[in-house]
Design a protein around this motif. Structure first.
Motif, PDB file in Angstrom:
ATOM      1  N   ALA A 142       0.835  -1.203   0.000  1.00  0.00           N
ATOM      2  CA  ALA A 142       0.000   0.000   0.000  1.00  0.00           C
ATOM      3  C   ALA A 142       0.869   1.251   0.000  1.00  0.00           C
ATOM      4  O   ALA A 142       0.504   2.278  -0.581  1.00  0.00           O
ATOM      5  N   GLU A 143       1.995   1.159   0.662  1.00  0.00           N
ATOM      6  CA  GLU A 143       2.941   2.283   0.685  1.00  0.00           C
ATOM      7  C   GLU A 143       3.520   2.515  -0.715  1.00  0.00           C
ATOM      8  O   GLU A 143       3.619   3.638  -1.191  1.00  0.00           O
ATOM      9  N   ARG A 144       3.869   1.423  -1.405  1.00  0.00           N
ATOM     10  CA  ARG A 144       4.405   1.539  -2.777  1.00  0.00           C
ATOM     11  C   ARG A 144       3.315   2.061  -3.716  1.00  0.00           C
ATOM     12  O   ARG A 144       3.566   2.930  -4.518  1.00  0.00           O
ATOM     13  N   ASP A 145       2.154   1.463  -3.597  1.00  0.00           N
ATOM     14  CA  ASP A 145       0.949   1.818  -4.362  1.00  0.00           C
ATOM     15  C   ASP A 145       1.243   2.259  -5.802  1.00  0.00           C
ATOM     16  O   ASP A 145       0.840   3.354  -6.230  1.00  0.00           O
ATOM     17  N   VAL A 146       1.910   1.375  -6.528  1.00  0.00           N
ATOM     18  CA  VAL A 146       2.375   1.679  -7.892  1.00  0.00           C
ATOM     19  C   VAL A 146       1.235   2.162  -8.791  1.00  0.00           C
ATOM     20  O   VAL A 146       1.405   3.067  -9.598  1.00  0.00           O
ATOM     21  N   LYS A 147       0.077   1.552  -8.640  1.00  0.00           N
ATOM     22  CA  LYS A 147      -1.037   1.874  -9.545  1.00  0.00           C
ATOM     23  C   LYS A 147      -2.104   2.743  -8.880  1.00  0.00           C
ATOM     24  O   LYS A 147      -3.147   3.005  -9.484  1.00  0.00           O
ATOM     25  N   GLY A 148      -1.858   3.131  -7.651  1.00  0.00           N
ATOM     26  CA  GLY A 148      -2.841   3.975  -6.953  1.00  0.00           C
ATOM     27  C   GLY A 148      -4.083   3.214  -6.506  1.00  0.00           C
ATOM     28  O   GLY A 148      -5.088   3.816  -6.130  1.00  0.00           O
ATOM     29  N   LEU A 149      -4.009   1.895  -6.515  1.00  0.00           N
ATOM     30  CA  LEU A 149      -5.200   1.104  -6.188  1.00  0.00           C
ATOM     31  C   LEU A 149      -5.542   1.172  -4.700  1.00  0.00           C
ATOM     32  O   LEU A 149      -6.716   1.220  -4.317  1.00  0.00           O
ATOM     33  N   TYR A 150      -4.500   1.156  -3.876  1.00  0.00           N
ATOM     34  CA  TYR A 150      -4.746   1.154  -2.429  1.00  0.00           C
ATOM     35  C   TYR A 150      -5.374   2.486  -1.995  1.00  0.00           C
ATOM     36  O   TYR A 150      -6.295   2.506  -1.181  1.00  0.00           O
ATOM     37  N   ALA A 151      -4.876   3.581  -2.576  1.00  0.00           N
ATOM     38  CA  ALA A 151      -5.452   4.900  -2.266  1.00  0.00           C
ATOM     39  C   ALA A 151      -6.891   4.958  -2.765  1.00  0.00           C
ATOM     40  O   ALA A 151      -7.781   5.477  -2.065  1.00  0.00           O
ATOM     41  N   ALA A 152      -7.148   4.413  -3.931  1.00  0.00           N
ATOM     42  CA  ALA A 152      -8.503   4.425  -4.494  1.00  0.00           C
ATOM     43  C   ALA A 152      -9.452   3.620  -3.616  1.00  0.00           C
ATOM     44  O   ALA A 152     -10.595   4.013  -3.382  1.00  0.00           O
ATOM     45  N   GLN A 153      -8.952   2.504  -3.083  1.00  0.00           N
ATOM     46  CA  GLN A 153      -9.793   1.675  -2.209  1.00  0.00           C
ATOM     47  C   GLN A 153     -10.108   2.438  -0.916  1.00  0.00           C
ATOM     48  O   GLN A 153     -11.258   2.450  -0.473  1.00  0.00           O
ATOM     49  N   ARG A 154      -9.090   3.075  -0.370  1.00  0.00           N
ATOM     50  CA  ARG A 154      -9.299   3.844   0.880  1.00  0.00           C
ATOM     51  C   ARG A 154     -10.294   4.976   0.665  1.00  0.00           C
ATOM     52  O   ARG A 154     -11.092   5.290   1.538  1.00  0.00           O
ATOM     53  N   ALA A 155     -10.251   5.556  -0.522  1.00  0.00           N
ATOM     54  CA  ALA A 155     -11.143   6.687  -0.826  1.00  0.00           C
ATOM     55  C   ALA A 155     -12.538   6.237  -1.232  1.00  0.00           C
ATOM     56  O   ALA A 155     -13.401   7.062  -1.526  1.00  0.00           O
ATOM     57  N   GLY A 156     -12.719   4.912  -1.281  1.00  0.00           N
ATOM     58  CA  GLY A 156     -14.039   4.379  -1.614  1.00  0.00           C
ATOM     59  C   GLY A 156     -14.330   4.393  -3.107  1.00  0.00           C
ATOM     60  O   GLY A 156     -15.469   4.216  -3.533  1.00  0.00           O
ATOM     61  N   ARG A 157     -13.290   4.597  -3.918  1.00  0.00           N
ATOM     62  CA  ARG A 157     -13.495   4.626  -5.373  1.00  0.00           C
ATOM     63  C   ARG A 157     -13.330   3.250  -6.004  1.00  0.00           C
ATOM     64  O   ARG A 157     -13.539   3.086  -7.203  1.00  0.00           O
ATOM     65  N   LEU A 158     -12.908   2.281  -5.211  1.00  0.00           N
ATOM     66  CA  LEU A 158     -12.643   0.940  -5.743  1.00  0.00           C
ATOM     67  C   LEU A 158     -12.905  -0.069  -4.643  1.00  0.00           C
ATOM     68  O   LEU A 158     -12.613   0.196  -3.471  1.00  0.00           O
ATOM     69  N   SER A 159     -13.488  -1.201  -5.013  1.00  0.00           N
ATOM     70  CA  SER A 159     -13.629  -2.265  -4.008  1.00  0.00           C
ATOM     71  C   SER A 159     -13.182  -3.582  -4.640  1.00  0.00           C
ATOM     72  O   SER A 159     -13.018  -3.678  -5.862  1.00  0.00           O
ATOM     73  N   GLY A 160     -12.952  -4.561  -3.778  1.00  0.00           N
ATOM     74  CA  GLY A 160     -12.493  -5.861  -4.274  1.00  0.00           C
ATOM     75  C   GLY A 160     -10.995  -5.875  -4.527  1.00  0.00           C
ATOM     76  O   GLY A 160     -10.516  -6.532  -5.446  1.00  0.00           O
ATOM     77  N   LEU A 161     -10.264  -5.130  -3.693  1.00  0.00           N
ATOM     78  CA  LEU A 161      -8.801  -5.100  -3.847  1.00  0.00           C
ATOM     79  C   LEU A 161      -8.194  -6.290  -3.089  1.00  0.00           C
ATOM     80  O   LEU A 161      -8.383  -6.429  -1.873  1.00  0.00           O
ATOM     81  N   THR A 162      -7.475  -7.101  -3.820  1.00  0.00           N
ATOM     82  CA  THR A 162      -6.887  -8.319  -3.243  1.00  0.00           C
ATOM     83  C   THR A 162      -6.031  -8.010  -2.020  1.00  0.00           C
ATOM     84  O   THR A 162      -5.170  -7.135  -2.071  1.00  0.00           O
ATOM     85  N   GLY A 163      -6.317  -8.716  -0.947  1.00  0.00           N
ATOM     86  CA  GLY A 163      -5.521  -8.558   0.272  1.00  0.00           C
ATOM     87  C   GLY A 163      -6.062  -7.464   1.178  1.00  0.00           C
ATOM     88  O   GLY A 163      -5.611  -7.312   2.308  1.00  0.00           O
ATOM     89  N   VAL A 164      -7.026  -6.676   0.662  1.00  0.00           N
ATOM     90  CA  VAL A 164      -7.613  -5.599   1.471  1.00  0.00           C
ATOM     91  C   VAL A 164      -9.089  -5.925   1.711  1.00  0.00           C
ATOM     92  O   VAL A 164      -9.479  -6.243   2.832  1.00  0.00           O
ATOM     93  N   ASP A 165      -9.886  -5.864   0.652  1.00  0.00           N
ATOM     94  CA  ASP A 165     -11.288  -6.253   0.823  1.00  0.00           C
ATOM     95  C   ASP A 165     -11.691  -7.340  -0.174  1.00  0.00           C
ATOM     96  O   ASP A 165     -12.854  -7.467  -0.542  1.00  0.00           O
ATOM     97  N   ALA A 166     -10.711  -8.093  -0.624  1.00  0.00           N
ATOM     98  CA  ALA A 166     -10.943  -9.315  -1.408  1.00  0.00           C
ATOM     99  C   ALA A 166      -9.857 -10.307  -0.990  1.00  0.00           C
ATOM    100  O   ALA A 166      -8.763  -9.896  -0.584  1.00  0.00           O
ATOM    101  N   PRO A 167     -10.171 -11.601  -1.059  1.00  0.00           N
ATOM    102  CA  PRO A 167      -9.227 -12.581  -0.510  1.00  0.00           C
ATOM    103  C   PRO A 167      -7.938 -12.734  -1.315  1.00  0.00           C
ATOM    104  O   PRO A 167      -7.938 -12.551  -2.529  1.00  0.00           O
ATOM    105  N   TYR A 168      -6.877 -13.052  -0.587  1.00  0.00           N
ATOM    106  CA  TYR A 168      -5.684 -13.626  -1.219  1.00  0.00           C
ATOM    107  C   TYR A 168      -5.371 -14.895  -0.449  1.00  0.00           C
ATOM    108  O   TYR A 168      -5.049 -14.835   0.747  1.00  0.00           O
ATOM    109  N   GLU A 169      -5.501 -16.018  -1.081  1.00  0.00           N
ATOM    110  CA  GLU A 169      -5.237 -17.296  -0.409  1.00  0.00           C
ATOM    111  C   GLU A 169      -3.758 -17.623  -0.530  1.00  0.00           C
ATOM    112  O   GLU A 169      -3.241 -17.815  -1.632  1.00  0.00           O
ATOM    113  N   LEU A 170      -3.102 -17.680   0.624  1.00  0.00           N
ATOM    114  CA  LEU A 170      -1.654 -17.888   0.638  1.00  0.00           C
ATOM    115  C   LEU A 170      -1.272 -19.203  -0.021  1.00  0.00           C
ATOM    116  O   LEU A 170      -1.936 -20.223   0.208  1.00  0.00           O
ATOM    117  N   PRO A 171      -0.204 -19.196  -0.805  1.00  0.00           N
ATOM    118  CA  PRO A 171       0.285 -20.460  -1.353  1.00  0.00           C
ATOM    119  C   PRO A 171       0.697 -21.397  -0.215  1.00  0.00           C
ATOM    120  O   PRO A 171       1.328 -20.955   0.745  1.00  0.00           O
TER     121      PRO A 171
END
Ligand code: ADP
Length: 189
Positions: free
Chosen positions: A129-158
């Protein structure tokens, strides 16, 4: 040159799929591109299957439901397998959040005896989220995006990846060297 010389395959002809799974911003593409540009791979056929490009093309129309994500992974997996079985080193930096879909890829490769490596590119979600290369984490926090893997969508660990690369602790060059060493160990480099 004898026919047998043509038939004999050295590491340079052996393809493989190397699937780099992990959160957005974990470093999958960075590592894949760095490996593809590695001098030791000179002369080797390598493809980096860019997840964003394939979402716009091969997977155009798919969204981010589980069903669509699995379909995206299956399509990209098919392309990787076709390349790999023809001697290409296919590097796939694609999140692939669901374990079953990744296991399916492994099974499909195994059925054709095409080498497949699952590489877990790991970094804490806070680091991504700190790197946020594509701005996805900021967009999720701002409520502009949902279903972000590892935040509000699952990531199943290998559960048993072939390799784990923790990019919060290793430099890119170290990750690349480690991955290359594993490929060499398996006779793929
Ligand atoms: P992903 O493909 O997993 O979404 P990217 O490779 O596009 O991630 O982005 C990862 C970002 O993190 C890049 O900007 C990269 O330069 C940066 N980064 C910082 N440190 C590292 C590291 N040790 N390994 C990989 N990437 C790193």
């Amino acid at each position: 040159m004898r026919v047998s010389d043509h038939l004999r395959r050295g590491p340079a002809d052996v393809g493989a799929t190397v699937w780099l799974t992990g959160l957005s911003g974990a470093g999958k593409s960075t590592i894949a591109r760095a490996l593809a540009g590695w001098p030791r791979l000179d002369g080797r056929r390598v493809e980096v299957l860019d997840g964003d490009e394939l979402r716009r093309t091969l997977s155009a129309g798919l969204g981010y439901s589980r069903e669509d994500r699995d379909a995206n992974v299956a399509r990209i997996g098919l392309v990787a397998r076709l390349l790999a079985r023809n001697g290409v080193l296919a590097l796939v930096p694609v999140i692939a959040p669901y374990r079953a879909a990744r296991e399916q890829l492994r099974a499909e490769h195994r059925a054709e005896a095409v080498p497949f490596l699952e590489v877990y590119v790991s970094a804490p979600v806070e680091v991504c989220a700190e790197r946020d290369v594509k701005g996805l984490y900021a967009a999720q926090r701002a409520g502009r995006l949902s279903g972000l893997t590892g935040v509000d969508a699952p990531y199943e660990l290998p559960q048993s990846p072939d390799l784990v690369l923790d990019t919060s602790r290793r430099r890119v060059a170290e990750s690349v060297a480690h991955l290359a060493a594993v490929l060499a160990d398996r006779g793929l480099l």
